[in-house]
Design a protein around this motif. Sequence first.
Motif, PDB file in Angstrom:
ATOM      1  N   THR A   2       0.629  -0.787  -0.645  1.00 27.66           N
ATOM      2  CA  THR A   2       0.043   0.298   0.006  1.00 27.66           C
ATOM      3  C   THR A   2       1.011   1.487   0.209  1.00 27.66           C
ATOM      4  OG1 THR A   2      -0.723  -1.235   1.738  1.00 27.66           O
ATOM      5  CG2 THR A   2      -2.609   0.447   0.835  1.00 27.66           C
ATOM      6  N   ASN A   6      -2.853   6.699  -0.026  1.00 29.62           N
ATOM      7  CA  ASN A   6      -3.730   5.054   0.056  1.00 29.62           C
ATOM      8  C   ASN A   6      -3.492   4.651   1.678  1.00 29.62           C
ATOM      9  OD1 ASN A   6      -4.096   5.060  -2.479  1.00 29.62           O
ATOM     10  ND2 ASN A   6      -3.423   3.070  -3.120  1.00 29.62           N
ATOM     11  N   VAL A   7      -2.768   5.177   2.848  1.00 26.60           N
ATOM     12  CA  VAL A   7      -2.828   4.346   3.951  1.00 26.60           C
ATOM     13  C   VAL A   7      -3.339   5.827   4.820  1.00 26.60           C
ATOM     14  CG1 VAL A   7      -1.484   4.231   5.887  1.00 26.60           C
ATOM     15  CG2 VAL A   7      -1.308   2.836   3.839  1.00 26.60           C
ATOM     16  N   ASP A  10      -7.173   5.884   3.594  1.00 26.63           N
ATOM     17  CA  ASP A  10      -7.787   4.849   4.696  1.00 26.63           C
ATOM     18  C   ASP A  10      -7.645   5.127   5.820  1.00 26.63           C
ATOM     19  OD1 ASP A  10      -8.982   2.229   5.347  1.00 26.63           O
ATOM     20  OD2 ASP A  10      -6.661   0.850   5.134  1.00 26.63           O
ATOM     21  N   ALA A  13     -10.541   7.570   6.898  1.00 19.89           N
ATOM     22  CA  ALA A  13     -11.806   7.354   6.876  1.00 19.89           C
ATOM     23  C   ALA A  13     -11.967   6.640   8.283  1.00 19.89           C
ATOM     24  CB  ALA A  13     -11.464   6.826   5.628  1.00 19.89           C
ATOM     25  N   ARG A  14     -11.234   5.916   8.299  1.00 18.74           N
ATOM     26  CA  ARG A  14     -11.509   4.831   9.465  1.00 18.74           C
ATOM     27  C   ARG A  14     -11.442   5.222  10.844  1.00 18.74           C
ATOM     28  NH1 ARG A  14      -8.884  -0.648   8.126  1.00 18.74           N
ATOM     29  NH2 ARG A  14      -9.695  -1.584   9.954  1.00 18.74           N
ATOM     30  N   LEU A  68      -2.819  -0.831  10.630  1.00 23.53           N
ATOM     31  CA  LEU A  68      -2.069  -0.220   9.850  1.00 23.53           C
ATOM     32  C   LEU A  68      -0.741   0.334   9.861  1.00 23.53           C
ATOM     33  CD1 LEU A  68      -4.909   2.237   8.854  1.00 23.53           C
ATOM     34  CD2 LEU A  68      -4.321   0.121   7.637  1.00 23.53           C
TER      35      LEU A  68
END
Length: 482
Positions: A2, A6-7, A10, A13-14, A68
């Motif tokens: 990744t 992108n991380v 993500d 959002a998380r 992550l």
Amino acid sequence: MTSSSNVKADLGARLREIVGDDGVIDNPKELLVYECDAYTIEKNLPTAVVLPRTTEDVAAVAKVCAELNVPIIPRGAGTSLSGSVLAVTGGVMITVTRMNRVIDIDYRNRRALVEAGCVNAWVTNAVKAQWMLYAPDPSSQSACTIGGNVAMNSGGPHTLKYGVTTNHVLGFEMVLPDGEVVWFGTTPDGGEDIEGYDLRGAVIGCEGMFGIVTRVLVRLIRAPQGYKTLLGIFENVDAASETVSDIISAGIIPGALEMMDQLITQAIEAAYKFGFPLDAGAVLIIELDGLQAGLESQAERVIALCKENGAREVRVAQTEQQRMDLWKSRKRAFGAIGRLSPNFLTQDGVVPRSKLPEIMRFIRKCSEKYGLRIPNVFHAGDGNIHPLILYDERFPEQVRDAIAVGNDILEKCIELGGSATGEHGIGVEKIDFMAKQFTKDDLDAMRALRTVFDPQGRCNPHKMFPGSKRCGDFAPKKQIAC
Ligand SMILES: Cc1cc2nc3c(=O)[nH]c(=O)nc-3n(C[C@H](O)[C@H](O)[C@H](O)COP(=O)(O)OP(=O)(O)OC[C@H]3O[C@@H](n4cnc5c(N)ncnc54)[C@H](O)[C@@H]3O)c2cc1C
């Protein structure tokens, strides 16, 4: 594999799924508030800040970060003076200031359960009507949090008689870096953790490197029956320092014994007008407390000792208002520095009390050598010095000299038999001093203990241990998942 963008997407959002839109800050402009703590020499932005409201929120955030592989940095009010909240490689700053309630007060058992983001002074405010108090009182107590105090094992003016945070915390809840929730020490329902290791004691002072403290069970003590608060006015720092040693060797343990030198009293006068003489070399705030009977005779003895050391005058607070004014002057001293300089570096070292005159003379010499002014306001009774090194960050050579003079002073503290920190911790600022004070075996043992709580070293990374990275070592692409 990744990519870091992108991380990051993500991650944002998380985190929002857990704490909502208003619980996440990831806009670079808003993140600026979190680029440093009260140690302003090193700065770096976290990737995001989350503002959880419950232990469950904190645990869920920790689990996402573990999944992550993102660093987490616990944060309270950000008043640390050693860069211990710095997001050296970015990461998610878990700021507990919304978790700030006094949950329960148990007068019968003299304890209170508070959330980690509860401001220190709020605890005493909540119980003082019942003549109780929470003893640890850092000078930042109107802002700093109980969680931050636990992480730093904070002291304050009344440490001399009452001890530091570890002496007043019975137990606490902590979220481990993998999201597991654990309780250390006495539980809120009174369960005693008396078997096995004292992990409560091991975690207090870990500088946020073991997990995120979420709730704390603090000890309350009876407020003293009486106070006698004196202001000793001296021609010079040496005379005031000798008085400090004499008071303790006379067998008197004041609740607090604080010193301010001429430069700081002048700044306080300019800012707040408390009535300090501008030409005094140093003043001592001496607070005697305890049973009413006996306070008067102790005060007489202290006044005599001040006079024997050449005190020009000793004022005694006649009313509670006068006593509060004296404490206000002390606790606002750092704020008054704005009158003297755009920037200052607060140093924190310890010397044996008898060495106070020597270290104060050394600080004066350093001030002359580097051409930087250094006012002093400190916990003299503990031998815990706080030279405030004034500089202007617009001039790089002044920044360099401020760091150099701080290091010289700390080296001298160690040479005199003291240590490189009294209460402000190591953070990023004092990493180089760890190897000077501890052997490799000591440091390995400390690292091994940390691994028990945080095997991946993801919680508040790059602090305390020699070999840790510095902000400048990292390219932006490495700011996530270091
Ligand atoms: C004007 C001024 C006066 C001060 N006077 C004193 C003094 O008299 N005595 C003294 O000891 N200190 C003093 N300090 C230093 C500072 O206030 C203390 O270290 C305080 O305990 C920090 O609390 P905080 O909530 O601001 O924590 P922060 O600065 O936000 O964090 C400090 C450390 O604690 C960790 N941390 C914070 N919250 C948590 C949590 N919930 N769980 C796990 N880790 C956490 C952070 O990761 C960081 O390592 C002073 C600072 C200032 C600016």
